[in-house]
Motif scaffolding. Structure first.
Motif, PDB file in Angstrom:
ATOM      1  N   ILE A 151     -48.614   2.116  10.654  1.00 42.65           N
ATOM      2  CA  ILE A 151     -49.183   1.342   9.546  1.00 42.65           C
ATOM      3  C   ILE A 151     -48.613  -0.066   9.408  1.00 42.65           C
ATOM      4  O   ILE A 151     -49.207  -0.899   8.728  1.00 42.65           O
ATOM      5  CB  ILE A 151     -48.997   2.085   8.205  1.00 42.65           C
ATOM      6  N   SER A 207     -50.756  -1.382  -0.889  1.00 44.24           N
ATOM      7  CA  SER A 207     -51.397  -0.149  -0.426  1.00 44.24           C
ATOM      8  C   SER A 207     -50.619   0.516   0.706  1.00 44.24           C
ATOM      9  O   SER A 207     -50.784   1.717   0.958  1.00 44.24           O
ATOM     10  CB  SER A 207     -52.825  -0.438   0.042  1.00 44.24           C
ATOM     11  N   LYS A 208     -49.758  -0.231   1.383  1.00 40.10           N
ATOM     12  CA  LYS A 208     -48.983   0.329   2.485  1.00 40.10           C
ATOM     13  C   LYS A 208     -48.016   1.408   2.003  1.00 40.10           C
ATOM     14  O   LYS A 208     -47.709   2.348   2.734  1.00 40.10           O
ATOM     15  CB  LYS A 208     -48.207  -0.777   3.212  1.00 40.10           C
ATOM     16  N   GLU A 268     -50.097   4.470   1.608  1.00 45.76           N
ATOM     17  CA  GLU A 268     -50.523   4.924   2.926  1.00 45.76           C
ATOM     18  C   GLU A 268     -49.376   5.604   3.658  1.00 45.76           C
ATOM     19  O   GLU A 268     -49.572   6.619   4.339  1.00 45.76           O
ATOM     20  CB  GLU A 268     -51.048   3.735   3.743  1.00 45.76           C
ATOM     21  N   SER A 275     -48.936   9.106   2.227  1.00 48.04           N
ATOM     22  CA  SER A 275     -50.034  10.001   2.584  1.00 48.04           C
ATOM     23  C   SER A 275     -49.908  10.481   4.022  1.00 48.04           C
ATOM     24  O   SER A 275     -50.046  11.677   4.307  1.00 48.04           O
ATOM     25  CB  SER A 275     -51.376   9.301   2.385  1.00 48.04           C
ATOM     26  N   ALA A 309     -58.088   3.062   5.614  1.00 47.06           N
ATOM     27  CA  ALA A 309     -56.966   3.999   5.568  1.00 47.06           C
ATOM     28  C   ALA A 309     -57.205   5.010   4.459  1.00 47.06           C
ATOM     29  O   ALA A 309     -57.702   4.670   3.392  1.00 47.06           O
ATOM     30  CB  ALA A 309     -55.654   3.250   5.318  1.00 47.06           C
ATOM     31  N   ILE A 360     -55.598   7.070   1.710  1.00 43.74           N
ATOM     32  CA  ILE A 360     -54.319   6.907   1.010  1.00 43.74           C
ATOM     33  C   ILE A 360     -54.171   7.890  -0.144  1.00 43.74           C
ATOM     34  O   ILE A 360     -53.627   7.574  -1.169  1.00 43.74           O
ATOM     35  CB  ILE A 360     -54.161   5.463   0.496  1.00 43.74           C
TER      36      ILE A 360
END
Length: 766
Positions: free
Chosen positions: A332, A388-389, A392, A395, A482, A484
């Motif tokens: 990622i 958002s990383k 992610e 997840s 992605a 998430i």
């Protein structure tokens, strides 16, 4: 894996593909491609569904849920088993849909509601929702094999670098596309059955391996008991603080069991049985089949929990966690400096010293994974990475705990067998989901525009082209965004675009005479609008919606309102306005949408119903029974008839069928509901059990008894599946294809039925 493991993995997979190629010779018409000629026996359908029941997505999703919420809620899910068995015994929805002889849900809807535009709209929403929801499967499967087989991120051919992730996605989808293009449902059912025959002994092997390699009293039980109050993993009366996978989720499941029984019917295996009775018995046997898959899921989840949380395996757990975090970072994070900083932070985390029963108990917010999540969030924040990383990372980390842990747990030979099990499961589920979408596209979005029936050759090629298109769509979605969230929560966010409004349309379409086209339109449009609204709010909550509410000073008032609305349902529903995530989770939104559309369908249908619908004609009953099937008149009301209704027994049941029905009825109502649920619930209300008793209960009800039943059903289904497959090939050689049985509708009936009714009328006049 060594070369022996790769041989165990590759040779049976190649054999499955060769059998799929061989089935091409039996495709003589559209009905073969869509419904396997409607010649399948009950065991063929049941064994074929075993591989679907152990999908990669299913295992990873199950491990995610159990790692977050444990097994305590499974006690309450026992309520579902009698309901599912009752519906299977009665043939609820499944029997009637098979009676319609529809090749797709869209064809049924056009017959029932008399509208091609509604058939098109309904089918478009269905295929859009299921394609989006299932499009994450190739990505999940590809990552699973990369992590499980410990493959590099890329490889080189003639000096050109190729992404392993992208390549595996193409391979996974290509296997499914090839099988479907060769023979559609016929190939899918035959290869699924072969995969199921492989899977049955493999599941027994892994169940025995896991039971022999972990000790219940010193390893399993201490880990399951090591949770704070309100978040117990094993005490079913101590789960007040469980949020996402709690009692409310069970209530939603119970409600959807009734409302969505017909939701995924239409063509494929759901219409491939020899007759409605065989379809009903296949559904009934599916309840026994579920014991096999559930046992494997439970043992895998418990083994992973123990491996990562018990102090006996602390060194292995450290290696596993560091490996998962490192590989997820490589997946990622594009910036090398950020990636190196994250890896260094993970390596600096010490081996855990947690001892279940001695150390402070773990919780959802504070557990042995928390240091890795916090380290990732801190480094990503320091390097100004996209917010958002962080989500992610969490997840993907949760998704891949199962794959990496199983590689560290299994030895030579077993690694190859587990890879084979996962490959068979992947191919089976991919073919089912891809063909479900491609069939809907062809039968309900393309075919209605033909004024004259296309030739069988053209029709089959349209199905093949649609299949290829759906496969490419899956790959494009995997590369474009992605995922998430929890796998199950992601699906429950996307699927309500279709599921939110389709239940009343289908169930009342099969059972009511008052349901109207206007009610159906209202239900589907409302479901779509509400679902899209929720998706937009959920995806933009932290970045746009909450800041907008804060800017206008509405946060406190909205929070007070939501607190008041959820107060009667706490602790299982807690609505709190926070900047992190939307207050209403996916299960709660889904339930609200379903209730709204159900009430609207009933109200609008009653208001617009001018004359009752002719159900007998749609179901081929009475004077419309033109296929020669003899259907007896209903028995007079008596105690015997009431018992037969409860057990689903009809005059078509043989002695063996009655034994199956009664055994399942006794198992579900006497053993599951009466003994394991009702008795245990009353006992705990009067005198709560200590944790040791819950451990004995869990071991007995969810492992020992299912293990015993699994060995019986494994042998039973294996023999029945082989016999049914032999009979299918025999019947395929002797059948005659009906060119009009292609899914087209004229004047409210299928073309095939129209010809049959006309012939019956002429014969009657003679």
């Amino acid at each position: 894996m060594g070369w022996i493991d790769y041989m165990i993995f590759l040779i049976p997979t190649a054999g499955i593909m060769l059998v799929g190629w061989y089935t091409r010779r039996y495709i003589r018409g559209v009905v073969d491609f869509l419904s396997a000629g409607r010649l399948c026996g009950r065991y063929l359908l049941t064994v074929g569904d075993i591989a679907n029941g152990i999908s990669i997505v299913g295992i990873l999703s199950y491990v995610e849920r159990k790692y977050a919420a444990g097994f305590a809620v499974d006690f309450w899910s026992l309520l579902l088993i009698p309901l599912l068995v009752t519906l299977a015994l009665s043939g609820y929805c499944i029997y009637r849909f098979r009676e319609t002889k529809a090749q797709s849900v869209g064809q049924f809807l056009e017959i029932r509601y008399g509208s091609k535009p509604f058939r098109f709209y309904f089918s478009f929403i269905r295929v859009l929702a299921e394609m989006l929801a299932h499009s994450i499967m190739p990505a999940i499967a590809a990552r699973f094999f990369i992590y499980f087989l410990d493959l590099p991120a890329s490889f080189h051919i003639f000096g050109i670098a190729f992404s392993t992730y992208v390549t595996l996605m193409f391979v996974c989808v290509s296997f499914a596309i090839l099988l479907l293009c060769w023979g559609g449902t016929l190939t899918m059912i035959i290869t699924d059955t072969l995969q199921g025959l492989f899977c049955v002994p493999l599941m027994v092997i892994f169940a025995l391996f896991l039971l022999m390699n972990f000790d219940w009293g010193s390893q399993f039980l201490p880990v399951l008991c090591d949770r704070i109050a309100g978040e117990s993993f094993i005490n079913s009366f101590d789960i007040d603080e469980v949020r996402d996978f709690n009692l409310f989720a069970i209530m939603v499941s119970i409600f959807t069991t009734f409302l969505h029984r017909a939701t995924w019917l239409g063509g494929g295996a759901s219409g491939a049985a020899k007759n409605p009775h065989e379809q009903k018995m296949a559904s009934l046997l599916g309840q026994w089949r579920g014991i096999l898959g559930s046992l494997l899921y439970v043992l895998l989840a418990v083994a992973i929990l123990v491996m990562l949380n018990h102090n006996d395996f602390a060194p292995q757990a450290k290696n596993i966690r560091t490996e998962i975090a490192t590989r997820v970072t490589a997946d990622i994070v594009d910036d090398p400096a950020t990636g190196q900083a994250m890896i260094a932070a993970f390596q600096a985390i010490p081996q855990h010293q947690h001892v279940p029963g001695t150390s402070p108990r773990l919780s959802k917010e504070k557990n042995l994974e928390t240091p890795y999540y916090e380290a990732a969030a801190q480094v990503l924040t320091e390097h100004n990475a996209d917010k958002s990383k962080v989500k992610e990372f969490e997840s993907l980390y949760k998704q891949q705990m199962a794959s990496v842990t199983m590689r560290h747990l299994l030895g030579a030979g077993l690694l190859g067998l587990f890879a084979l099990l996962m490959m068979l499961a992947m191919v089976s589920t991919d073919t089912s989901y891809i063909f479900s979408s491609s069939q809907t596209i062809t039968q309900d979005l393309i075919l209605p525009f033909f004024k004259k029936p296309p030739s069988p050759r053209l029709h089959i090629w349209l199905l093949r082209i649609s299949t290829i298109g759906v496969g490419l769509f899956f790959i494009a979605c995997c590369l474009a965004f992605a995922q998430i969230d929890y796998i199950e929560m992601f699906r429950m966010t996307v699927l309500p675009m279709y599921l939110g409004g389709c239940g009343p349309v289908l169930v009342f379409g099969l059972y009511s005479r008052f349901g109207t086209r206007q009610g159906a339109w209202t239900s589907m449009i409302t479901g779509l609008v509400m679902s899209l609204t929720y998706i937009i709010l959920k995806q933009n909550w932290s970045d746009a919606v909450y800041p907008w509410l804060e800017q206008h000073g509405w946060v406190e008032s909205l929070d007070r309102t939501l607190r008041a609305m959820s107060a009667p349902f706490e602790p299982y529903i807690k609505w709190r306005v926070t900047p992190k995530e939307i207050p209403v989770n996916a299960f709660e939104s889904y339930f609200i949408i379903m209730i709204t559309t159900l009430l609207l369908y009933i109200a609008v249908s009653y208001a617009t119903c001018k004359e009752p619908f002719n159900l007998e004609k749609m179901l081929h009953r009475g004077v419309y029974n033109v296929d020669g099937t003899v259907k007896s008149d209903p028995e007079p009301w008596s105690f015997r008839r009431i018992v037969n209704i409860m057990t689903g027994i009809t005059p078509m049941h043989t002695k063996a069928d009655r034994i199956i029905s009664w055994s399942l009825f006794i198992y579900s109502y006497v053993y599951i509901f009466g003994l394991t649920f009702l008795t245990a619930a009353i006992w705990n209300i009067v005198a709560p059990w200590p944790m040791e008793w819950w451990g004995i209960y869990f071991l007995t009800v969810f492992i020992i008894v299912p293990c015993f039943l699994a060995m019986i059903t494994a042998t039973w289904f294996w023999i029945g599946g082989v016999i049914d497959m032999r009979n299918l090939f025999r019947d395929l050689k002797n059948r005659e294809a009906d060119a009009l049985d292609n899914g087209m509708v004229a004047n409210g009936v299928s073309l095939s039925d129209a010809a049959a009714f006309e012939k019956a009328e002429k014969d009657g006049k003679k």
